[in-house]
Design a protein around this motif. Structure first.
Motif, PDB file in Angstrom:
ATOM      1  N   GLY A  48       0.824  -1.200   0.000  1.00  0.00           N
ATOM      2  CA  GLY A  48       0.000   0.000   0.000  1.00  0.00           C
ATOM      3  C   GLY A  48       0.855   1.246   0.000  1.00  0.00           C
ATOM      4  O   GLY A  48       2.083   1.175  -0.108  1.00  0.00           O
ATOM      5  N   GLN A  49       0.189   2.395   0.119  1.00  0.00           N
ATOM      6  CA  GLN A  49       0.886   3.679   0.099  1.00  0.00           C
ATOM      7  C   GLN A  49       0.915   4.300   1.486  1.00  0.00           C
ATOM      8  O   GLN A  49      -0.025   4.171   2.270  1.00  0.00           O
ATOM      9  N   ALA A  50       1.991   5.013   1.755  1.00  0.00           N
ATOM     10  CA  ALA A  50       2.299   5.471   3.105  1.00  0.00           C
ATOM     11  C   ALA A  50       1.465   6.659   3.562  1.00  0.00           C
ATOM     12  O   ALA A  50       1.299   7.638   2.834  1.00  0.00           O
ATOM     13  N   PHE A  51       0.980   6.553   4.802  1.00  0.00           N
ATOM     14  CA  PHE A  51       0.529   7.696   5.596  1.00  0.00           C
ATOM     15  C   PHE A  51       1.496   7.769   6.765  1.00  0.00           C
ATOM     16  O   PHE A  51       1.579   6.836   7.568  1.00  0.00           O
ATOM     17  N   THR A  52       2.250   8.856   6.868  1.00  0.00           N
ATOM     18  CA  THR A  52       3.349   8.905   7.823  1.00  0.00           C
ATOM     19  C   THR A  52       3.005   9.707   9.078  1.00  0.00           C
ATOM     20  O   THR A  52       2.290  10.710   9.025  1.00  0.00           O
ATOM     21  N   VAL A  53       3.563   9.230  10.206  1.00  0.00           N
ATOM     22  CA  VAL A  53       3.435   9.923  11.487  1.00  0.00           C
ATOM     23  C   VAL A  53       4.812   9.894  12.154  1.00  0.00           C
ATOM     24  O   VAL A  53       5.416   8.828  12.279  1.00  0.00           O
ATOM     25  N   ARG A  54       5.284  11.064  12.575  1.00  0.00           N
ATOM     26  CA  ARG A  54       6.578  11.132  13.266  1.00  0.00           C
ATOM     27  C   ARG A  54       6.351  11.496  14.731  1.00  0.00           C
ATOM     28  O   ARG A  54       5.641  12.450  15.049  1.00  0.00           O
ATOM     29  N   TYR A  55       6.974  10.712  15.624  1.00  0.00           N
ATOM     30  CA  TYR A  55       6.859  10.925  17.061  1.00  0.00           C
ATOM     31  C   TYR A  55       8.157  11.494  17.629  1.00  0.00           C
ATOM     32  O   TYR A  55       9.234  11.343  17.050  1.00  0.00           O
ATOM     33  N   GLY A  56       8.021  12.125  18.794  1.00  0.00           N
ATOM     34  CA  GLY A  56       9.165  12.596  19.554  1.00  0.00           C
ATOM     35  C   GLY A  56       8.869  12.441  21.032  1.00  0.00           C
ATOM     36  O   GLY A  56       7.746  12.077  21.422  1.00  0.00           O
ATOM     37  N   PRO A  57       9.847  12.720  21.893  1.00  0.00           N
ATOM     38  CA  PRO A  57       9.610  12.628  23.337  1.00  0.00           C
ATOM     39  C   PRO A  57       8.489  13.571  23.772  1.00  0.00           C
ATOM     40  O   PRO A  57       8.340  14.669  23.230  1.00  0.00           O
ATOM     41  N   ALA A  58       7.705  13.141  24.746  1.00  0.00           N
ATOM     42  CA  ALA A  58       6.601  13.962  25.233  1.00  0.00           C
ATOM     43  C   ALA A  58       7.121  15.234  25.886  1.00  0.00           C
ATOM     44  O   ALA A  58       8.150  15.237  26.568  1.00  0.00           O
ATOM     45  N   GLY A  59       6.395  16.326  25.643  1.00  0.00           N
ATOM     46  CA  GLY A  59       6.740  17.597  26.259  1.00  0.00           C
ATOM     47  C   GLY A  59       6.045  17.762  27.591  1.00  0.00           C
ATOM     48  O   GLY A  59       5.480  16.821  28.150  1.00  0.00           O
ATOM     49  N   SER A  60       6.061  18.983  28.109  1.00  0.00           N
ATOM     50  CA  SER A  60       5.398  19.291  29.369  1.00  0.00           C
ATOM     51  C   SER A  60       4.542  20.545  29.178  1.00  0.00           C
ATOM     52  O   SER A  60       5.089  21.637  29.014  1.00  0.00           O
ATOM     53  N   PRO A  61       3.217  20.407  29.136  1.00  0.00           N
ATOM     54  CA  PRO A  61       2.467  19.153  29.276  1.00  0.00           C
ATOM     55  C   PRO A  61       2.613  18.288  28.028  1.00  0.00           C
ATOM     56  O   PRO A  61       2.898  18.807  26.948  1.00  0.00           O
ATOM     57  N   PRO A  62       2.401  16.977  28.156  1.00  0.00           N
ATOM     58  CA  PRO A  62       2.577  16.087  27.004  1.00  0.00           C
ATOM     59  C   PRO A  62       1.506  16.294  25.945  1.00  0.00           C
ATOM     60  O   PRO A  62       0.356  16.616  26.261  1.00  0.00           O
ATOM     61  N   GLY A  63       1.887  16.124  24.678  1.00  0.00           N
ATOM     62  CA  GLY A  63       0.933  16.187  23.581  1.00  0.00           C
ATOM     63  C   GLY A  63       0.254  14.848  23.378  1.00  0.00           C
ATOM     64  O   GLY A  63       0.459  13.900  24.142  1.00  0.00           O
ATOM     65  N   ASP A  64      -0.552  14.757  22.316  1.00  0.00           N
ATOM     66  CA  ASP A  64      -1.295  13.516  22.087  1.00  0.00           C
ATOM     67  C   ASP A  64      -0.465  12.525  21.274  1.00  0.00           C
ATOM     68  O   ASP A  64       0.528  12.886  20.650  1.00  0.00           O
TER      69      ASP A  64
END
Length: 222
Positions: A48-64
């Motif tokens: 299939g074809q890509a739907f991309t999501v990039r993660y990083g360390p949670a901030g303060s306050p943390p994101g979703d």
């Protein structure tokens, strides 16, 4: 040659395995073999074809950690760049259940998944670096959607093609897919012919020479 439709491309990709595609990528000097990613169950496969999501360390306050799954359609491959982390998951049973219902083609994670038994029970393909139960909530957060990511050392951009089977995952850039497809099919056909020749009594060296197999395993000119 007329331009291939997305359906034609995916149908032809599904008829190939990752080894054939890997050899074709090498032939054209394209780095597309994702290192260290394997299916939860070896019977799993997808294209299939890509739907991309990039993660990083949670901030303060943390994101979703992402509520993107409801927006994805059939044939999409969810590509999650969690920077190779194995201490916090970004994919579990609820995402698997929704993705399966929506006809998503599969999920590829540079990181780990959890609730792997649900993936197996539903036959939903998940490829990752392993399995661990600890949630990514408050540990990681989404940094970007539909942006370039790195998966197993390979750059993936939205709409690139990903193919997975028991041997792992390969990425075929959208701009290279026609060329790579043609070479992979030529390699597949040559290998099938070699098996027939060997089955009829030919020596392997002779069969390879007769089919031009060594040429197909070498870098293409131009």
């Amino acid at each position: 040659m007329s331009q291939l439709s997305e359906r034609e491309i995916l149908d032809r990709l599904r008829a190939l395995d990752t080894s054939e595609l890997s050899d074709a990528l090498d032939r054209h000097g394209v780095a597309g073999q994702c290192h260290g990613l394997f299916p939860v169950d070896r019977a799993m496969h997808f294209a299939g074809q890509a739907f991309t999501v990039r993660y990083g360390p949670a901030g303060s306050p943390p994101g979703d950690v992402g509520d993107f799954i409801d927006d994805l359609g059939p044939g999409t491959v969810v590509v999650l760049d969690n920077q190779g982390r194995t201490d916090a998951t970004v994919w579990g049973d609820l995402l698997t259940s929704v993705a399966s219902v929506r006809g998503v083609a599969g999920t590829v994670i540079d990181g780990v998944c959890r609730d792997s038994s649900v993936c197996v029970d539903l036959g939903y393909p998940v490829f990752s670096r392993g399995r661990w139960m600890r949630t990514g909530k408050d540990r990681v957060q989404v940094e970007a959607y539909q942006a370039p990511v790195s998966i197993g050392g390979v750059r993936v951009v939205p709409s690139d093609y990903l193919i997975g089977d028991a041997d792992g995952v390969v990425v075929v850039p959208a701009g290279e897919v026609t060329t790579v497809l043609a070479s992979a099919e030529e390699i597949r056909d040559a290998e099938q012919q070699i098996r027939k020749l060997v089955g009829a009594g030919a020596r392997l060296r002779e069969a390879r020479e007769q089919t031009g197999y060594h040429r197909l395993q070498s870098r293409a000119e131009g």
